[in-house]
Scaffold this motif. Structure first.
Motif, mmCIF file in Angstrom:
data_model
loop_
_atom_site.group_PDB
_atom_site.id
_atom_site.type_symbol
_atom_site.label_atom_id
_atom_site.label_comp_id
_atom_site.label_asym_id
_atom_site.label_seq_id
_atom_site.Cartn_x
_atom_site.Cartn_y
_atom_site.Cartn_z
ATOM 1 N N LEU A 62 44.414 32.563 31.663
ATOM 2 C CA LEU A 62 43.730 32.820 32.927
ATOM 3 C C LEU A 62 43.927 31.706 33.950
ATOM 4 O O LEU A 62 43.693 31.916 35.144
ATOM 5 N N GLU A 63 44.358 30.554 33.520
ATOM 6 C CA GLU A 63 44.538 29.431 34.451
ATOM 7 C C GLU A 63 45.599 29.726 35.503
ATOM 8 O O GLU A 63 45.583 29.150 36.584
ATOM 9 N N ARG A 64 46.527 30.615 35.202
ATOM 10 C CA ARG A 64 47.670 30.848 36.098
ATOM 11 C C ARG A 64 47.630 32.209 36.785
ATOM 12 O O ARG A 64 48.613 32.609 37.401
ATOM 13 N N VAL A 65 46.515 32.930 36.648
ATOM 14 C CA VAL A 65 46.528 34.314 37.119
ATOM 15 C C VAL A 65 46.453 34.413 38.638
ATOM 16 O O VAL A 65 45.950 33.529 39.318
ATOM 17 N N ARG A 66 46.969 35.529 39.125
ATOM 18 C CA ARG A 66 46.824 35.923 40.522
ATOM 19 C C ARG A 66 46.289 37.345 40.549
ATOM 20 O O ARG A 66 46.113 37.980 39.502
ATOM 21 N N VAL A 67 46.039 37.848 41.742
ATOM 22 C CA VAL A 67 45.468 39.186 41.891
ATOM 23 C C VAL A 67 46.576 40.225 41.988
ATOM 24 O O VAL A 67 47.533 40.058 42.752
ATOM 25 N N TYR A 68 46.444 41.292 41.219
ATOM 26 C CA TYR A 68 47.270 42.489 41.373
ATOM 27 C C TYR A 68 46.348 43.568 41.945
ATOM 28 O O TYR A 68 45.496 44.099 41.264
ATOM 29 N N GLY A 69 46.533 43.881 43.207
ATOM 30 C CA GLY A 69 45.647 44.799 43.905
ATOM 31 C C GLY A 69 45.136 44.127 45.173
ATOM 32 O O GLY A 69 45.793 43.222 45.696
ATOM 33 N N PRO A 70 43.971 44.500 45.678
ATOM 34 C CA PRO A 70 43.095 45.539 45.128
ATOM 35 C C PRO A 70 43.537 46.943 45.518
ATOM 36 O O PRO A 70 44.295 47.134 46.471
ATOM 37 N N VAL A 71 43.040 47.907 44.774
ATOM 38 C CA VAL A 71 43.242 49.321 45.077
ATOM 39 C C VAL A 71 41.880 49.922 45.388
ATOM 40 O O VAL A 71 40.924 49.718 44.636
ATOM 41 N N LEU A 72 41.796 50.636 46.501
ATOM 42 C CA LEU A 72 40.552 51.314 46.875
ATOM 43 C C LEU A 72 40.675 52.778 46.459
ATOM 44 O O LEU A 72 41.441 53.538 47.056
ATOM 45 N N ALA A 73 39.964 53.146 45.409
ATOM 46 C CA ALA A 73 40.060 54.485 44.837
ATOM 47 C C ALA A 73 38.779 55.270 45.094
ATOM 48 O O ALA A 73 37.754 54.706 45.495
ATOM 49 N N ILE A 81 50.558 49.498 39.366
ATOM 50 C CA ILE A 81 49.917 48.417 40.097
ATOM 51 C C ILE A 81 50.552 47.069 39.743
ATOM 52 O O ILE A 81 50.841 46.253 40.626
ATOM 53 N N MET A 82 50.791 46.846 38.460
ATOM 54 C CA MET A 82 51.397 45.583 38.029
ATOM 55 C C MET A 82 52.809 45.409 38.579
ATOM 56 O O MET A 82 53.279 44.298 38.793
ATOM 57 N N ASP A 83 53.491 46.521 38.844
ATOM 58 C CA ASP A 83 54.861 46.459 39.348
ATOM 59 C C ASP A 83 54.945 46.283 40.858
ATOM 60 O O ASP A 83 56.017 45.929 41.392
ATOM 61 N N ASN A 84 53.844 46.559 41.573
ATOM 62 C CA ASN A 84 53.956 46.641 43.033
ATOM 63 C C ASN A 84 53.044 45.707 43.811
ATOM 64 O O ASN A 84 53.089 45.689 45.043
ATOM 65 N N SER A 119 52.353 35.592 37.180
ATOM 66 C CA SER A 119 53.521 36.279 37.735
ATOM 67 C C SER A 119 54.476 36.766 36.656
ATOM 68 O O SER A 119 55.284 37.669 36.897
ATOM 69 N N ASP A 120 54.407 36.192 35.464
ATOM 70 C CA ASP A 120 55.242 36.642 34.346
ATOM 71 C C ASP A 120 54.571 37.748 33.536
ATOM 72 O O ASP A 120 55.140 38.221 32.551
ATOM 73 N N LYS A 121 53.354 38.128 33.923
ATOM 74 C CA LYS A 121 52.581 39.178 33.243
ATOM 75 C C LYS A 121 52.395 38.858 31.758
ATOM 76 O O LYS A 121 52.546 39.721 30.882
ATOM 77 N N THR A 122 52.031 37.618 31.499
ATOM 78 C CA THR A 122 51.837 37.161 30.124
ATOM 79 C C THR A 122 50.720 37.924 29.425
ATOM 80 O O THR A 122 50.855 38.329 28.263
ATOM 81 N N ILE A 123 49.613 38.132 30.123
ATOM 82 C CA ILE A 123 48.455 38.805 29.529
ATOM 83 C C ILE A 123 48.769 40.273 29.277
ATOM 84 O O ILE A 123 48.501 40.810 28.193
ATOM 85 N N TYR A 124 49.371 40.919 30.264
ATOM 86 C CA TYR A 124 49.737 42.331 30.134
ATOM 87 C C TYR A 124 50.754 42.521 29.012
ATOM 88 O O TYR A 124 50.694 43.483 28.246
#
Length: 263
Positions: free
Chosen positions: A175-186, A259-262, A56-61
């Motif tokens: 990766l231990e703390r990640v959640r999903v951003y999405g999905p987006v159907l493109a 996507i990361m913002d929404n 949720s803190d977008k550490t990886i990004y």
């Protein structure tokens, strides 16, 4: 001290954004006949389902990485991508390649692809590693939930992501703390453009704007080239064509950021 290995050799992808109000049907959000005709595109897209993973803190990004899982219509299994981005200042690609080299991305490792993503205003160097994981029906676009996605990305994580910045286990811990951003159907429409028959990819990404309860449709036209000498004149010609039709948005693509913002 051993001499530094040569930099990665980059290829190019030109990415330009179109005005969705002018190139999409207002009811179906499908490409207009004029847009399909301009790029000799099939009216039937290949569907893709994409999700990004981060805490949720977008550490990886925030560290410049973007791990992603995608399913593509007609292809078996899951496509995992670990992408590291480097900004390019004033068009100095070599400086970005040297920065990547400092992080261990050099020509000695052929498993990584270096690509300059060249938009309307700016360039970005992306260094990525793709993995394929079997599973699911070929006809399915369903992506794994957060727990399964987390485990999948940990199992397949390449060493440069695992131990980024010289910190052993950095990527695994992140990766231990990640959640999903999405999905987006493109949707992706394949086509060609110009006398040389340049292969064009036309993608439509409907991204949810959470605070407004609506979707923003990102329409992106792109093509790939082996080097800057080939990419540059074709980019100028494509920009001129799109401006002539009034379709071009004079800005760069911010799909991942949106996507990361929404989500």
């Amino acid at each position: 001290m051993l001499p530094q290995a040569p930099n990665l050799e980059e290829n190019y992808e030109i990415k330009l954004i179109l005005n969705p109000d002018l190139v999409l049907d207002p009811a179906s959000h499908a490409p207009t006949p004029a847009l399909l005709s301009a790029f000799s595109s099939s009216p039937t897209p290949t569907k893709m389902s994409i999700q990004f993973l981060d805490d949720s803190d977008k550490t990886i990004y925030g560290a410049g990485w973007s791990p992603r899982i995608r399913r593509t219509e007609g292809k078996p299994g899951f496509e995992l991508t670990y992408k590291k981005r480097y900004p390019i200042t004033a068009g100095n690609v070599n400086e970005a390649l040297r920065a990547a080299n400092t992080d261990g991305f050099d020509a000695s490792d052929t498993k990584y692809e270096a690509q300059v993503e060249w938009g309307y205003k700016s360039m970005t160097l992306s260094v990525s590693r793709d993995k394929k994981v079997p599973g699911g029906e070929v006809s399915s676009l369903v992506l794994p939930d957060a727990e399964a996605a987390r485990e999948m990305l940990r199992e397949e994580a390449p060493g440069k992501f695992k131990n980024f910045g010289g910190e052993e286990g950095w990527g695994i811990r992140a990766l231990e703390r990640v959640r999903v951003y999405g999905p987006v159907l493109a949707g992706r429409f394949a086509g060609t453009w110009g006398e040389a028959g340049v292969k064009i990819s036309l993608e439509i990404w409907p991204v949810m704007i959470k605070d407004e309860g609506r979707f923003e449709y990102i329409v992106e036209v792109s093509f790939k080239a082996a080097n800057r000498a080939k990419a540059s004149p074709l980019r100028e010609q494509l920009i001129a064509m799109l401006e002539g039709k009034g379709w071009l948005c004079p800005r760069d693509s911010l799909k991942t950021q949106l996507i990361m913002d929404n989500y």
